[in-house]
Design a protein around this motif. Structure first.
Motif, short mmCIF file in Angstrom:
data_model
loop_
_atom_site.label_atom_id
_atom_site.label_comp_id
_atom_site.label_asym_id
_atom_site.label_seq_id
_atom_site.Cartn_x
_atom_site.Cartn_y
_atom_site.Cartn_z
N GLY A 71 0.82 -1.21 0.00
CA GLY A 71 0.00 0.00 0.00
C GLY A 71 0.85 1.26 0.00
N TRP A 72 0.20 2.40 0.28
CA TRP A 72 0.90 3.70 0.27
C TRP A 72 0.28 4.60 1.33
CZ3 TRP A 72 5.11 4.82 -2.64
CH2 TRP A 72 5.56 6.14 -2.66
N TRP A 73 1.12 5.06 2.24
CA TRP A 73 0.71 6.00 3.29
C TRP A 73 0.81 7.43 2.76
CZ3 TRP A 73 -1.32 4.33 7.81
CH2 TRP A 73 -1.11 2.99 8.15
N HIS A 74 -0.32 8.11 2.71
CA HIS A 74 -0.37 9.50 2.22
C HIS A 74 -0.34 10.52 3.35
CE1 HIS A 74 -1.21 8.87 -2.09
NE2 HIS A 74 -1.61 7.68 -1.65
N TRP A 75 -0.78 10.10 4.54
CA TRP A 75 -0.86 11.06 5.65
C TRP A 75 -0.79 10.29 6.95
CZ3 TRP A 75 -5.76 14.58 6.51
CH2 TRP A 75 -5.42 15.71 7.24
N VAL A 76 0.09 10.73 7.84
CA VAL A 76 0.23 10.12 9.16
C VAL A 76 0.42 11.26 10.16
CG1 VAL A 76 1.48 8.47 10.60
CG2 VAL A 76 1.33 8.09 8.12
N LEU A 77 -0.61 11.52 10.94
CA LEU A 77 -0.64 12.63 11.89
C LEU A 77 -1.09 12.08 13.23
CD1 LEU A 77 -0.64 15.77 12.38
CD2 LEU A 77 -3.01 15.74 11.58
N PHE A 78 -0.34 12.36 14.29
CA PHE A 78 -0.72 11.79 15.60
C PHE A 78 -0.47 12.79 16.71
CE2 PHE A 78 3.59 10.28 14.72
CZ PHE A 78 4.27 10.50 15.91
N ASP A 79 -0.83 12.37 17.93
CA ASP A 79 -0.77 13.21 19.14
C ASP A 79 -1.67 14.44 19.04
OD1 ASP A 79 0.96 11.34 20.20
OD2 ASP A 79 2.73 12.64 20.19
N LEU A 80 -2.84 14.26 18.41
CA LEU A 80 -3.85 15.32 18.39
C LEU A 80 -4.55 15.30 19.74
CD1 LEU A 80 -5.33 14.57 14.89
CD2 LEU A 80 -4.07 16.62 15.50
N PRO A 81 -4.64 16.44 20.42
CA PRO A 81 -5.29 16.49 21.73
C PRO A 81 -6.74 16.00 21.67
CG PRO A 81 -4.16 18.55 21.25
CD PRO A 81 -4.13 17.74 19.99
N VAL A 82 -7.21 15.45 22.77
CA VAL A 82 -8.55 14.86 22.83
C VAL A 82 -9.66 15.87 22.57
CG1 VAL A 82 -8.89 15.10 25.33
CG2 VAL A 82 -9.97 13.19 24.09
N ASP A 83 -9.40 17.16 22.78
CA ASP A 83 -10.43 18.16 22.51
C ASP A 83 -10.48 18.59 21.04
OD1 ASP A 83 -8.08 19.62 22.54
OD2 ASP A 83 -8.83 21.18 23.88
N THR A 84 -9.65 17.98 20.21
CA THR A 84 -9.67 18.25 18.77
C THR A 84 -10.74 17.38 18.14
OG1 THR A 84 -7.28 18.61 18.81
CG2 THR A 84 -8.29 18.26 16.65
N THR A 85 -11.69 18.01 17.45
CA THR A 85 -12.75 17.25 16.78
C THR A 85 -12.89 17.65 15.32
OG1 THR A 85 -14.42 18.81 17.53
CG2 THR A 85 -14.05 16.83 18.90
N GLU A 86 -11.92 18.43 14.83
CA GLU A 86 -11.96 18.84 13.43
C GLU A 86 -10.59 19.32 12.99
OE1 GLU A 86 -14.29 21.88 10.38
OE2 GLU A 86 -14.66 22.06 12.53
N LEU A 87 -10.27 19.03 11.74
CA LEU A 87 -9.11 19.62 11.08
C LEU A 87 -9.64 20.38 9.87
CD1 LEU A 87 -6.54 16.68 11.07
CD2 LEU A 87 -6.53 18.71 12.55
N PRO A 88 -9.30 21.67 9.74
CA PRO A 88 -9.77 22.41 8.58
C PRO A 88 -9.03 22.00 7.31
CG PRO A 88 -8.33 23.78 9.90
CD PRO A 88 -8.51 22.50 10.65
N THR A 89 -9.60 22.32 6.17
CA THR A 89 -8.93 22.10 4.90
C THR A 89 -7.53 22.72 4.96
OG1 THR A 89 -11.05 22.17 3.74
CG2 THR A 89 -9.06 22.53 2.40
N GLY A 90 -6.52 21.97 4.56
CA GLY A 90 -5.16 22.47 4.52
C GLY A 90 -4.36 22.35 5.79
N ALA A 91 -4.95 21.80 6.87
CA ALA A 91 -4.22 21.69 8.14
C ALA A 91 -2.99 20.81 8.01
CB ALA A 91 -5.13 21.16 9.25
N GLY A 92 -2.99 19.87 7.07
CA GLY A 92 -1.85 18.98 6.87
C GLY A 92 -0.98 19.39 5.70
#
Length: 173
Positions: A71-92
């Motif tokens: 396969g192919w990993w396109h995005w790997v993001l971790f350690d997002l705080p528990v109060d995070t419930t959204e990432l806006p367009t372009g956050a990565g």
């Protein structure tokens, strides 16, 4: 041709929760903005109804149809705080505007520490892009940005208390 299994088929089952996106139509086709040559912009993602024992989140995008054998990993993001419930367009992407403090971008399979858009080989057929939000039992993974995507994916499988996905396809004709 039989399609390869989805990435979470190999992980222990956990409760599902709701993940939505204004940019990725679940079951539809990725927009050109999520394509490597067409904008390379990470999509908006929102999540809710995750397990009460969640202590942090991770976000991944994986293409199980890449002709690599793994396969192919396109995005790997971790350690997002528990109060995070959204990432806006372009956050990565770009200057990472809207990315919460403390979040860690690991290296994707392009070798960069950001979102890398879809880029299936021409004529290879449609590829599936599985965007997953992992609800985790720990506040921090204890891994760094140079840990391989596969090792992070395995760790997420062991520490997940819940998982939600949206999936879209893209074909480079």
């Amino acid at each position: 041709m039989t399609r390869p299994p989805l990435p979470h088929d190999f992980q222990r089952p956990v409760p599902a929760f709701t993940v939505t996106s204004t940019d990725v139509p679940d079951g539809g086709t990725l927009a050109e903005s999520q394509v490597l040559a067409g904008g390379n912009v990470s999509p908006q993602l929102s999540w809710s109804d995750f397990p009460a024992e969640t202590r942090s989140f991770a976000v991944t995008c994986f293409d199980p149809d890449a002709p690599t054998g793994s396969g192919w990993w396109h995005w790997v993001l971790f350690d997002l705080p528990v109060d995070t419930t959204e990432l806006p367009t372009g956050a990565g992407s770009g200057d990472f505007e809207g990315l919460p403090a403390g979040a860690v971008h690991a290296r994707n399979d392009y070798g960069t520490k950001n979102f890398g858009g879809a880029a299936p080989p021409p004529g290879h057929g449609p590829h599936r892009y599985v965007f997953t939000v992992h609800a985790l039992s720990v506040e921090k993974l204890g891994l760094d940005a140079d840990t391989s995507p596969a090792a992070i994916g395995g760790t997420l499988g062991f520490l997940a208390v819940g998982r939600g996905t949206v999936m879209a396809e893209y074909e480079n004709e």
